[in-house]
Design a protein around this motif. Sequence first.
Motif, mmCIF file in Angstrom:
data_model
loop_
_atom_site.group_PDB
_atom_site.id
_atom_site.type_symbol
_atom_site.label_atom_id
_atom_site.label_comp_id
_atom_site.label_asym_id
_atom_site.label_seq_id
_atom_site.Cartn_x
_atom_site.Cartn_y
_atom_site.Cartn_z
ATOM 1 N N ALA A 1 -41.009 26.945 -7.756
ATOM 2 C CA ALA A 1 -41.616 26.921 -9.084
ATOM 3 C C ALA A 1 -42.709 25.650 -8.971
ATOM 4 C CB ALA A 1 -40.581 26.599 -9.969
ATOM 5 N N THR A 2 -43.632 25.792 -9.724
ATOM 6 C CA THR A 2 -44.652 24.641 -9.722
ATOM 7 C C THR A 2 -44.727 23.924 -11.028
ATOM 8 O OG1 THR A 2 -46.026 25.890 -7.967
ATOM 9 C CG2 THR A 2 -47.112 24.428 -9.202
ATOM 10 N N LYS B 1 -36.814 24.927 -5.172
ATOM 11 C CA LYS B 1 -37.685 24.361 -4.735
ATOM 12 C C LYS B 1 -39.186 24.032 -5.662
ATOM 13 C CE LYS B 1 -37.327 25.056 0.220
ATOM 14 N NZ LYS B 1 -37.783 25.996 1.210
ATOM 15 N N LEU B 2 -39.121 22.655 -5.908
ATOM 16 C CA LEU B 2 -40.478 22.241 -6.821
ATOM 17 C C LEU B 2 -41.702 21.811 -6.110
ATOM 18 C CD1 LEU B 2 -38.389 20.674 -9.725
ATOM 19 C CD2 LEU B 2 -39.241 23.018 -9.754
ATOM 20 N N GLU C 1 -35.999 36.847 -17.456
ATOM 21 C CA GLU C 1 -35.113 35.485 -16.944
ATOM 22 C C GLU C 1 -36.452 34.478 -16.298
ATOM 23 O OE1 GLU C 1 -32.571 37.148 -14.166
ATOM 24 O OE2 GLU C 1 -30.871 36.967 -15.510
ATOM 25 N N ARG C 2 -37.256 34.905 -15.740
ATOM 26 C CA ARG C 2 -38.396 34.257 -15.064
ATOM 27 C C ARG C 2 -38.801 33.123 -15.922
ATOM 28 N NH1 ARG C 2 -40.487 36.540 -9.881
ATOM 29 N NH2 ARG C 2 -42.362 34.916 -9.964
ATOM 30 N N GLN C 3 -39.088 33.628 -17.203
ATOM 31 C CA GLN C 3 -39.803 32.810 -18.372
ATOM 32 C C GLN C 3 -38.739 31.851 -18.763
ATOM 33 O OE1 GLN C 3 -42.197 34.902 -21.205
ATOM 34 N NE2 GLN C 3 -42.109 33.082 -22.500
ATOM 35 N N ILE D 1 -43.405 30.163 -12.044
ATOM 36 C CA ILE D 1 -42.277 30.510 -10.945
ATOM 37 C C ILE D 1 -42.996 31.250 -10.001
ATOM 38 C CG2 ILE D 1 -40.247 31.800 -10.707
ATOM 39 C CD1 ILE D 1 -39.715 29.479 -12.680
ATOM 40 N N GLU D 2 -43.203 30.927 -8.632
ATOM 41 C CA GLU D 2 -44.002 31.647 -7.669
ATOM 42 C C GLU D 2 -43.025 32.769 -7.150
ATOM 43 O OE1 GLU D 2 -46.899 30.462 -7.836
ATOM 44 O OE2 GLU D 2 -46.333 28.417 -8.748
#
Length: 302
Positions: A233-234, A276-277, A189-191, A217-218
């Motif tokens: 996420a960054t 949050k980005l 899911e994270r990917q 994804i942090e």
Amino acid sequence: MNQEMKSGFVTLIGRPNVGKSTLMNHLIGQKIAITSKKPQTTRNRIQTVYTEEGRGQIVFLDTPGIHKAKNKLGEYMVNAAEGTLRDVDVILWLVEPSNFIGAGERHILEKLRKVNTPVMLIINKTDTVKREEVLQAIDTYRREYEFAEVVPLSALRGENTEILVDLIFKYLPYGPMFYDEDTVTDQPERQIVAEIIREKSLHALEEEIPHGIAVTIEQMKERKKGGIIDIEATIICERDSHKGIVIGKNGSMLKKIGSNARFEIERLLEHQVNLKLWVKVKKDWRDSDFLLKNFGYRGEEE
């Protein structure tokens, strides 16, 4: 029952932007691979699973577009695509309806001549041209290679896609299913979340930047109360000047990317999402083996 079931692996290949991800998303019935008009949208081999009761299972590998590599990320992507050709039961080669075979297609033809796997030629985007042009394209390609099947279709409109599924099953070996019937993808899911954020960045940004973007994804966890999923996420870009464009005036671009991504992530996870980005610069990350691995572009050792 297993004697009647067919299961196997099918890879979709083609130059960048011929509609591979659109076709796969249509066949599976939900969005797994991100789509964009910009090349190099798909960077990893994505496995999705099509299961039909009483008939069997098709495991699709959606590969990055095969093209001439310009940097280490490009090399990784081409190796990932070409590496699947020997490991599958059927190859679907997607092309556009043209009677001109360009250098990119010739490069793919060379690769196909080295494998014994059945190759189906898929002439996509038939909704954009006249019938005669489709027939000319079929003629042109048939002179170059002995295809197992030729299927003209429109992935965008879903025209002729049922015929394609029937033909794929015709070439698959008999055998049990690889995944249980509820599985749609092997992507964590994270990917998928990272890919959705990258897709929304590709859609929102100028031509110049998108290739140089990765997303990590942090943090992704559900709150104990209220069922909201917090995601941090960054967005990684290659230059300081790009960072300013990704953030936009008073943060407007980042807000736009965030709200577009959040909407789709909520649909995927079926939960409310607090996204949050952040934006960071990692110079020339596409040429760094270490950073490529860090951002999830794994080599062929897997």
